[in-house]
Design a protein around this motif. Sequence first.
Motif, PDB file in Angstrom:
ATOM      1  N   SER A 186      47.791  17.923  -1.858  1.00 16.78           N
ATOM      2  CA  SER A 186      47.518  17.318  -0.556  1.00 16.78           C
ATOM      3  C   SER A 186      48.414  17.922   0.517  1.00 16.78           C
ATOM      4  O   SER A 186      47.972  18.203   1.636  1.00 16.78           O
ATOM      5  N   ALA A 187      49.684  18.148   0.171  1.00 20.14           N
ATOM      6  CA  ALA A 187      50.611  18.752   1.129  1.00 20.14           C
ATOM      7  C   ALA A 187      50.168  20.149   1.514  1.00 20.14           C
ATOM      8  O   ALA A 187      50.192  20.533   2.688  1.00 20.14           O
ATOM      9  N   ASN A 188      49.721  20.915   0.540  1.00 22.86           N
ATOM     10  CA  ASN A 188      49.255  22.278   0.801  1.00 22.86           C
ATOM     11  C   ASN A 188      48.049  22.281   1.728  1.00 22.86           C
ATOM     12  O   ASN A 188      47.928  23.106   2.636  1.00 22.86           O
ATOM     13  N   LYS A 189      47.163  21.318   1.506  1.00 22.34           N
ATOM     14  CA  LYS A 189      45.947  21.239   2.320  1.00 22.34           C
ATOM     15  C   LYS A 189      46.279  20.873   3.766  1.00 22.34           C
ATOM     16  O   LYS A 189      45.697  21.419   4.705  1.00 22.34           O
ATOM     17  N   ASN A 223      49.298  21.209   5.435  1.00 22.56           N
ATOM     18  CA  ASN A 223      50.140  22.121   6.239  1.00 22.56           C
ATOM     19  C   ASN A 223      49.692  23.574   6.162  1.00 22.56           C
ATOM     20  O   ASN A 223      50.316  24.452   6.746  1.00 22.56           O
ATOM     21  N   LEU A 224      48.609  23.799   5.421  1.00 21.16           N
ATOM     22  CA  LEU A 224      48.023  25.132   5.308  1.00 21.16           C
ATOM     23  C   LEU A 224      49.062  26.191   4.909  1.00 21.16           C
ATOM     24  O   LEU A 224      49.080  27.303   5.417  1.00 21.16           O
ATOM     25  N   PHE A 225      49.951  25.783   4.001  1.00 19.55           N
ATOM     26  CA  PHE A 225      50.938  26.679   3.418  1.00 19.55           C
ATOM     27  C   PHE A 225      51.922  27.241   4.451  1.00 19.55           C
ATOM     28  O   PHE A 225      52.441  28.332   4.290  1.00 19.55           O
ATOM     29  N   GLN A 226      52.188  26.500   5.511  1.00 22.60           N
ATOM     30  CA  GLN A 226      53.153  26.946   6.511  1.00 22.60           C
ATOM     31  C   GLN A 226      54.497  26.278   6.256  1.00 22.60           C
ATOM     32  O   GLN A 226      54.629  25.067   6.458  1.00 22.60           O
ATOM     33  N   PRO A 227      55.505  27.021   5.807  1.00 15.20           N
ATOM     34  CA  PRO A 227      56.813  26.432   5.477  1.00 15.20           C
ATOM     35  C   PRO A 227      57.447  25.680   6.636  1.00 15.20           C
ATOM     36  O   PRO A 227      58.140  24.698   6.431  1.00 15.20           O
ATOM     37  N   GLU A 228      57.185  26.129   7.891  1.00 14.33           N
ATOM     38  CA  GLU A 228      57.812  25.470   9.032  1.00 14.33           C
ATOM     39  C   GLU A 228      57.263  24.067   9.278  1.00 14.33           C
ATOM     40  O   GLU A 228      57.842  23.294  10.046  1.00 14.33           O
ATOM     41  N   SER A 229      56.142  23.727   8.649  1.00 10.85           N
ATOM     42  CA  SER A 229      55.597  22.370   8.785  1.00 10.85           C
ATOM     43  C   SER A 229      55.476  21.676   7.429  1.00 10.85           C
ATOM     44  O   SER A 229      54.739  20.708   7.288  1.00 10.85           O
ATOM     45  N   ALA A 230      56.192  22.198   6.447  1.00 12.44           N
ATOM     46  CA  ALA A 230      56.115  21.627   5.095  1.00 12.44           C
ATOM     47  C   ALA A 230      56.517  20.153   5.116  1.00 12.44           C
ATOM     48  O   ALA A 230      57.510  19.785   5.753  1.00 12.44           O
ATOM     49  N   PRO A 231      55.775  19.299   4.421  1.00 11.71           N
ATOM     50  CA  PRO A 231      56.106  17.873   4.400  1.00 11.71           C
ATOM     51  C   PRO A 231      57.304  17.599   3.492  1.00 11.71           C
ATOM     52  O   PRO A 231      57.690  18.433   2.680  1.00 11.71           O
ATOM     53  N   GLU A 259      60.194  26.083  -4.555  1.00 11.79           N
ATOM     54  CA  GLU A 259      60.579  27.490  -4.408  1.00 11.79           C
ATOM     55  C   GLU A 259      59.769  28.181  -3.318  1.00 11.79           C
ATOM     56  O   GLU A 259      60.297  28.997  -2.552  1.00 11.79           O
ATOM     57  N   LYS A 260      58.467  27.873  -3.215  1.00 14.52           N
ATOM     58  CA  LYS A 260      57.594  28.498  -2.229  1.00 14.52           C
ATOM     59  C   LYS A 260      57.670  27.836  -0.855  1.00 14.52           C
ATOM     60  O   LYS A 260      57.042  28.303   0.099  1.00 14.52           O
ATOM     61  N   GLY A 261      58.429  26.755  -0.750  1.00 16.42           N
ATOM     62  CA  GLY A 261      58.543  26.076   0.530  1.00 16.42           C
ATOM     63  C   GLY A 261      57.328  25.258   0.894  1.00 16.42           C
ATOM     64  O   GLY A 261      57.129  24.897   2.059  1.00 16.42           O
ATOM     65  N   GLN A 262      56.483  24.931  -0.097  1.00 20.09           N
ATOM     66  CA  GLN A 262      55.291  24.127   0.171  1.00 20.09           C
ATOM     67  C   GLN A 262      55.656  22.673   0.457  1.00 20.09           C
ATOM     68  O   GLN A 262      54.934  21.971   1.157  1.00 20.09           O
ATOM     69  N   ILE A 263      56.771  22.228  -0.102  1.00 22.39           N
ATOM     70  CA  ILE A 263      57.298  20.903   0.195  1.00 22.39           C
ATOM     71  C   ILE A 263      58.814  21.010   0.356  1.00 22.39           C
ATOM     72  O   ILE A 263      59.431  21.943  -0.152  1.00 22.39           O
ATOM     73  N   ILE A 264      59.378  20.065   1.081  1.00 18.78           N
ATOM     74  CA  ILE A 264      60.829  19.904   1.131  1.00 18.78           C
ATOM     75  C   ILE A 264      61.161  18.712   0.251  1.00 18.78           C
ATOM     76  O   ILE A 264      60.711  17.596   0.516  1.00 18.78           O
ATOM     77  N   LEU A 265      61.892  18.949  -0.785  1.00 18.40           N
ATOM     78  CA  LEU A 265      62.251  17.883  -1.718  1.00 18.40           C
ATOM     79  C   LEU A 265      63.524  17.183  -1.260  1.00 18.40           C
ATOM     80  O   LEU A 265      64.529  17.833  -0.958  1.00 18.40           O
ATOM     81  N   ILE A 266      63.476  15.865  -1.190  1.00 20.04           N
ATOM     82  CA  ILE A 266      64.685  15.059  -1.036  1.00 20.04           C
ATOM     83  C   ILE A 266      64.724  14.103  -2.216  1.00 20.04           C
ATOM     84  O   ILE A 266      63.880  13.209  -2.322  1.00 20.04           O
ATOM     85  N   GLY A 267      65.650  14.326  -3.108  1.00 20.34           N
ATOM     86  CA  GLY A 267      65.803  13.456  -4.271  1.00 20.34           C
ATOM     87  C   GLY A 267      66.997  12.541  -4.071  1.00 20.34           C
ATOM     88  O   GLY A 267      68.004  12.941  -3.479  1.00 20.34           O
TER      89      GLY A 267
END
Length: 439
Positions: free
Chosen positions: A101-104, A106-114, A137-145
């Motif tokens: 869903s995140a990829n869809k 933000n269209l794979f744009q790291p600067e708008s990764a959720p 690794e690909k910047g598709q999401i920003i992980l906060i754990g």
Amino acid sequence: MQVKPYFCFINYQYKMAQPLAERMRPRSLKDYVGQQHLLGKKGALAKQIKEKAISSMILWGPPGCGKTTLAHLIAKEIDRAFYAISAVDASVKQLREIIASANKNNLFQPESAPILFIDEIHRFNKAQQDALLHAVEKGQIILIGATTENPSFEVNSALLSRAQVYILHALKEEDLEKILLHAIKKDEGLKKKTFEIKQTQSLFSLAMNDARKLLNIIDLLAQTSLKKVLIDNTNVESIVGQNLPAYDKNSDQHYNIISAFIKSIRGSDPNASLYWLARMIQAGEDPKFIARRLIILASEDIGLANPTALVIANNCFRAIEVIGMPEGRIILSQTVLYLATSAKSNSAYQAINTAMDLAKKYPNKPVPLHLRNAPTKLMKNLGYAQNYKYAHAYSNHHVDQEFFPDALSKTQIYTPSDNQRENQIKEYLRLCWNNRYEY
């Protein structure tokens, strides 16, 4: 099923039905209390947030220090879509749906990764953590754990290398005071009552540096008072002492319950053992912590009376790593019942303690010549390995010879306990050594 993101400001709509801790969750970073080493002018996170250049991170700190709130506020400040899950009940399938869903979106744009926020990330098993690696690794999401456990032990190295670890500190008394006064002043429900604050020692002590717990206590005090809410040591202790949960991972009760658990298994009481196990599970104790203690117990308290106990306990830990909770409770239950109903012996525990004391007392006794290797001609000429008797060349694969330094000859370290398994060991040692050792 498509997983939709949500934006953190939605969570801040006022609802009187919500607990006070939720109603008072900060709406912006200026309302956030504590963690100035991260959010102050020279804070490690302040510049990243200001420049909207956030990378994946692990927030490590005690309960109630603001990990979840900080993740929400970061998402709001940098205007990113926000997904949140709990590691307690999330599955690999859910993770993949969120990433898709995140990829869809933000269209794979790291600067708008959720941002994907994972609460209690230490509860993720290896498969769940591995499912995150590619997207992070690909910047598709920003992980906060968020975790209360040391991430170097609980988060696998591949994922940990892709995330910065930030340590959040327990709140100080001055932080708790700010939260208290802010709640009284701003909350619509509390504003209807008159607060008289005489003493805060018991209030802050019971809160245990936990903002959520503090607000829950204030909520309880307000609910049990009519118009005037008195905050002093006597009133707080009389009202709150009987209502707060008695178990906390950072309190003495945590250690009291694990002690009762271990002693119940050692005492061969399966019923009490399961009760204390259930108490820990319901309180949210890390199942791997419980499993690690069972491994220790399997050697310390069962040992040679039933060597299979160590195998069972070790397999329990490995299974918990793979399965996780809540199904892991069944594996823990089976293991606890097996250990509690097993024959007991602490002979291995006592033996190594005796040996350690002996090694400290005689740290420099030379190895007898016949027990030394002789890989060179010089060593052979010096008598190394001479007169060594190869056990397998003799009847019953044993021969009477000295294995101690001369000064320690016939020292008895291991004493078999009185149980079926070690009685067999005792007979074998008598057969081998006659009267050399007293068994």
